[in-house]
Design a protein around this motif. Structure first.
Motif, mmCIF file in Angstrom:
data_model
loop_
_atom_site.group_PDB
_atom_site.id
_atom_site.type_symbol
_atom_site.label_atom_id
_atom_site.label_comp_id
_atom_site.label_asym_id
_atom_site.label_seq_id
_atom_site.Cartn_x
_atom_site.Cartn_y
_atom_site.Cartn_z
ATOM 1 N N ALA A 124 44.352 33.504 43.908
ATOM 2 C CA ALA A 124 44.126 34.794 44.456
ATOM 3 C C ALA A 124 43.100 35.703 43.853
ATOM 4 C CB ALA A 124 45.564 35.582 43.947
ATOM 5 N N LEU A 125 42.563 36.717 44.690
ATOM 6 C CA LEU A 125 41.639 37.526 44.187
ATOM 7 C C LEU A 125 42.305 38.846 43.405
ATOM 8 C CD1 LEU A 125 38.510 38.585 44.095
ATOM 9 C CD2 LEU A 125 38.988 39.774 46.200
ATOM 10 N N VAL A 126 42.209 38.901 42.308
ATOM 11 C CA VAL A 126 43.074 39.870 41.250
ATOM 12 C C VAL A 126 41.839 40.829 40.674
ATOM 13 C CG1 VAL A 126 44.523 40.238 39.334
ATOM 14 C CG2 VAL A 126 44.411 37.909 40.406
ATOM 15 N N VAL A 127 42.388 42.350 40.661
ATOM 16 C CA VAL A 127 41.370 43.409 40.270
ATOM 17 C C VAL A 127 42.430 43.852 39.050
ATOM 18 C CG1 VAL A 127 40.231 43.554 42.204
ATOM 19 C CG2 VAL A 127 42.238 44.875 42.047
ATOM 20 N N PRO A 128 41.778 44.768 38.247
ATOM 21 C CA PRO A 128 42.352 45.515 37.107
ATOM 22 C C PRO A 128 43.550 46.479 38.027
ATOM 23 C CG PRO A 128 40.236 45.513 36.577
ATOM 24 C CD PRO A 128 40.258 44.951 38.094
ATOM 25 N N LEU A 139 34.004 45.327 47.319
ATOM 26 C CA LEU A 139 33.441 44.111 46.652
ATOM 27 C C LEU A 139 31.886 44.290 46.547
ATOM 28 C CD1 LEU A 139 35.437 41.198 47.316
ATOM 29 C CD2 LEU A 139 35.884 42.814 45.420
ATOM 30 N N ARG A 140 31.175 45.147 47.533
ATOM 31 C CA ARG A 140 29.692 45.184 47.532
ATOM 32 C C ARG A 140 29.259 45.625 46.019
ATOM 33 N NH1 ARG A 140 25.853 45.662 51.205
ATOM 34 N NH2 ARG A 140 27.476 45.926 52.922
ATOM 35 N N GLY A 141 28.482 44.663 45.601
ATOM 36 C CA GLY A 141 27.682 45.218 44.255
ATOM 37 C C GLY A 141 28.992 44.874 42.910
ATOM 38 N N ARG A 142 30.100 44.451 43.082
ATOM 39 C CA ARG A 142 30.923 44.243 42.303
ATOM 40 C C ARG A 142 30.493 42.737 41.602
ATOM 41 N NH1 ARG A 142 33.930 48.741 41.176
ATOM 42 N NH2 ARG A 142 34.264 50.023 43.287
ATOM 43 N N ARG A 143 31.090 42.959 40.105
ATOM 44 C CA ARG A 143 31.052 41.610 39.142
ATOM 45 C C ARG A 143 32.430 40.880 39.644
ATOM 46 N NH1 ARG A 143 30.891 44.722 34.040
ATOM 47 N NH2 ARG A 143 32.384 46.012 35.254
ATOM 48 N N ILE A 144 32.088 39.457 40.341
ATOM 49 C CA ILE A 144 33.183 38.873 40.540
ATOM 50 C C ILE A 144 33.438 37.635 39.976
ATOM 51 C CG2 ILE A 144 34.318 37.858 42.545
ATOM 52 C CD1 ILE A 144 32.768 39.736 44.495
ATOM 53 N N GLY A 145 34.299 37.300 39.124
ATOM 54 C CA GLY A 145 34.567 36.095 38.414
ATOM 55 C C GLY A 145 35.157 35.159 39.555
ATOM 56 N N VAL A 146 34.528 33.918 39.456
ATOM 57 C CA VAL A 146 35.130 32.886 40.194
ATOM 58 C C VAL A 146 35.389 31.460 39.336
ATOM 59 C CG1 VAL A 146 34.638 31.445 42.442
ATOM 60 C CG2 VAL A 146 33.573 33.688 42.236
ATOM 61 N N ALA A 147 36.324 31.111 39.519
ATOM 62 C CA ALA A 147 36.930 29.920 38.978
ATOM 63 C C ALA A 147 36.236 28.732 39.470
ATOM 64 C CB ALA A 147 38.388 29.899 38.661
ATOM 65 N N PRO A 176 28.250 37.187 41.467
ATOM 66 C CA PRO A 176 29.210 36.392 41.224
ATOM 67 C C PRO A 176 29.128 35.636 39.963
ATOM 68 C CG PRO A 176 27.640 35.418 42.816
ATOM 69 C CD PRO A 176 27.366 36.978 42.610
ATOM 70 N N VAL A 177 30.087 35.543 39.090
ATOM 71 C CA VAL A 177 29.970 34.973 37.828
ATOM 72 C C VAL A 177 30.982 33.699 37.788
ATOM 73 C CG1 VAL A 177 30.567 35.054 35.270
ATOM 74 C CG2 VAL A 177 29.550 37.178 36.673
ATOM 75 N N PRO A 182 40.511 30.470 31.997
ATOM 76 C CA PRO A 182 40.901 31.414 30.882
ATOM 77 C C PRO A 182 39.720 32.438 30.550
ATOM 78 C CG PRO A 182 41.539 28.904 30.300
ATOM 79 C CD PRO A 182 40.232 29.155 31.724
ATOM 80 N N LEU A 183 38.425 32.089 30.484
ATOM 81 C CA LEU A 183 37.494 33.133 30.204
ATOM 82 C C LEU A 183 37.468 34.145 31.218
ATOM 83 C CD1 LEU A 183 35.185 33.781 28.480
ATOM 84 C CD2 LEU A 183 33.539 32.215 29.908
ATOM 85 N N LEU A 184 37.677 33.881 32.524
ATOM 86 C CA LEU A 184 37.622 34.980 33.536
ATOM 87 C C LEU A 184 38.789 35.827 33.247
ATOM 88 C CD1 LEU A 184 36.440 32.874 36.548
ATOM 89 C CD2 LEU A 184 35.266 34.270 35.124
ATOM 90 N N ASN A 185 39.919 35.466 32.781
ATOM 91 C CA ASN A 185 41.160 36.070 32.688
ATOM 92 C C ASN A 185 40.587 37.528 31.578
ATOM 93 O OD1 ASN A 185 42.257 34.506 34.768
ATOM 94 N ND2 ASN A 185 44.232 34.581 33.546
ATOM 95 N N GLY A 186 39.963 36.670 30.575
ATOM 96 C CA GLY A 186 39.784 37.497 29.462
ATOM 97 C C GLY A 186 38.842 38.474 29.540
ATOM 98 N N LYS A 187 37.784 38.275 30.431
ATOM 99 C CA LYS A 187 36.522 39.200 30.838
ATOM 100 C C LYS A 187 37.420 40.308 31.782
ATOM 101 C CE LYS A 187 32.743 36.274 30.091
ATOM 102 N NZ LYS A 187 32.070 37.370 28.971
ATOM 103 N N LEU A 188 38.353 40.060 32.584
ATOM 104 C CA LEU A 188 38.802 40.947 33.465
ATOM 105 C C LEU A 188 39.673 42.102 32.499
ATOM 106 C CD1 LEU A 188 39.050 41.625 36.580
ATOM 107 C CD2 LEU A 188 41.617 40.938 36.084
ATOM 108 N N ILE A 189 40.367 41.385 31.776
ATOM 109 C CA ILE A 189 41.138 42.292 30.763
ATOM 110 C C ILE A 189 40.299 43.364 30.077
ATOM 111 C CG2 ILE A 189 42.837 42.583 29.015
ATOM 112 C CD1 ILE A 189 43.926 41.554 31.596
ATOM 113 N N ASP A 190 38.961 42.684 29.487
ATOM 114 C CA ASP A 190 38.329 43.653 28.782
ATOM 115 C C ASP A 190 37.351 44.304 29.373
ATOM 116 O OD1 ASP A 190 39.177 42.172 26.477
ATOM 117 O OD2 ASP A 190 37.777 40.692 26.351
#
Length: 344
Positions: A124-128, A139-147, A176-177, A182-190
């Motif tokens: 899924a695509l999850v946002v804060p 999503l234009r211009g956004r930082r998107i973490g991709v597993a 895209p990052v 697990p790293l992506l989850n932490g970065k979204l929370i932070d």
């Protein structure tokens, strides 16, 4: 000898005889159990220690569904997905879990593997929770973490949907990052990422923490005119092994079906089965436990027939056009025999 000494001697002799009889009985029981196991064909499954497939196969063994099905299920823990693939190819295990794209690619290279469904669960695509992102267009211009990597199937589907509906080229119009879940989850929370596209167990953990699911990968498939009920991963084995061991494979399928029925239920027995799995699920709290359980249940395949196999072939063509040779190899269409339909 006094009467008291005689009684003590008799009691000691009786106790020694009883102990000897108990030992002999225990040995006979152990030998019988060993012989029973020996008469059941062993199926060696390669699993990841904390992978979700362990939940299903651990349930099989804990409830002795393998014994009922006439097999002896053995689990071999391996370090990663690539390790499971190598173990299967080397003959160290009989069954692993992988996706059917890999199976088709191997078949096109001359290695006859086959696939039966394990789960339809996708990411899924999850946002804060408080994000201003309300849709794909935002999503234009956004930082998107991709597993995973740029060839991750979910990322390819999101890119295709963004281009088709909104004229967005996310590889250029967003940031895209690519990293481990697990790293992506932490970065979204932070707050270091604006959105995360990740695998379902990690999306479930974010959801349980109050983050918002913007769109599921199943929703992306439907929006692209694809079947969302196509299994994402399945049990993979060598076709030659399956043909040589039809009873063992049938027993494995029967045992797994029993485990799924138990885990999909809503009664006390199902609750007890899930509570027993809690330690290997590694849920941080009750909300995470419940969300992981519910999303696993959502992914249990309900149907697997010709319609679903045709849907997979259609999806393969789409993914092949998006990912090219890097994703699927030389096979431009799904290799015949990818999906196991029986010894015929």
């Amino acid at each position: 000898m006094t009467a008291g000494c005689t009684r003590r001697a008799l009691l000691l002799s009786s106790g020694a005889l009883a102990a000897a009889m108990a030992t002999a009985t225990g040995r006979r029981s152990a030998m019988a159990a060993s012989q029973t196991v020996a008469t059941r064909p062993a199926i060696r499954a390669g699993v990841l220690k904390f992978g979700t497939v362990s939940w299903e196969l651990d349930t099989v063994r804990a409830n002795r569904f393998d014994e009922e099905a006439g097999i002896a299920l053995q689990l071999t823990e391996l370090a990663g997905n690539q390790a499971t693939q190598v173990a299967l190819q080397a003959g160290a295990v009989d069954v692993i879990v992988s996706d059917w794209l890999w199976v088709s690619r191997m078949r096109s290279q001359g290695e006859a593997l086959s696939f039966i469904p394990y789960s339809t669960a996708l990411g899924a695509l999850v946002v804060p929770a408080g994000s201003g992102i309300s849709g794909i267009a935002d999503l234009r211009g956004r930082r998107i973490g991709v597993a995973g990597s740029p060839l991750d199937k979910s990322w390819l589907l999101l890119r295709a949907l963004s281009a088709d509906r909104y004229g967005l080229a996310l590889d250029r119009d967003a940031v895209p990052v690519f990293a481990a879940p697990p790293l992506l989850n932490g970065k979204l929370i932070d707050g270091e990422l604006d959105a995360v596209l990740t695998y379902w167990p990690f999306a479930a953990r974010l959801e349980a923490q109050g983050q918002r699911v913007l769109m599921t990968v199943s929703g992306m498939l439907e929006a692209l005119g694809q079947a969302a009920s196509v299994p994402s991963v399945g049990y993979v084995f060598k076709e030659q092994w399956a043909r040589a061991n039809p009873a063992a494979l049938a027993g494995f399928q029967a045992a797994v079906a029993q485990a799924r029925t138990l885990l999909a239920g809503t009664g006390a027995a199902s609750d007890a089965a899930w509570n027993r799995l809690a330690p290997i699920m590694k849920a941080e709290d009750d909300a995470t436990f419940r969300t992981l359980r519910d999303r696993f249940r959502d992914g249990i395949p309900r149907r697997w027939g010709e319609a679903e196999r045709e849907g997979a072939a259609k999806l393969y063509s789409l993914l092949a056009s998006l990912g090219g040779r890097e994703l699927v190899g030389d096979g431009r269409t799904l290799a015949p025999g990818t999906f196991w339909t029986g010894a015929e």
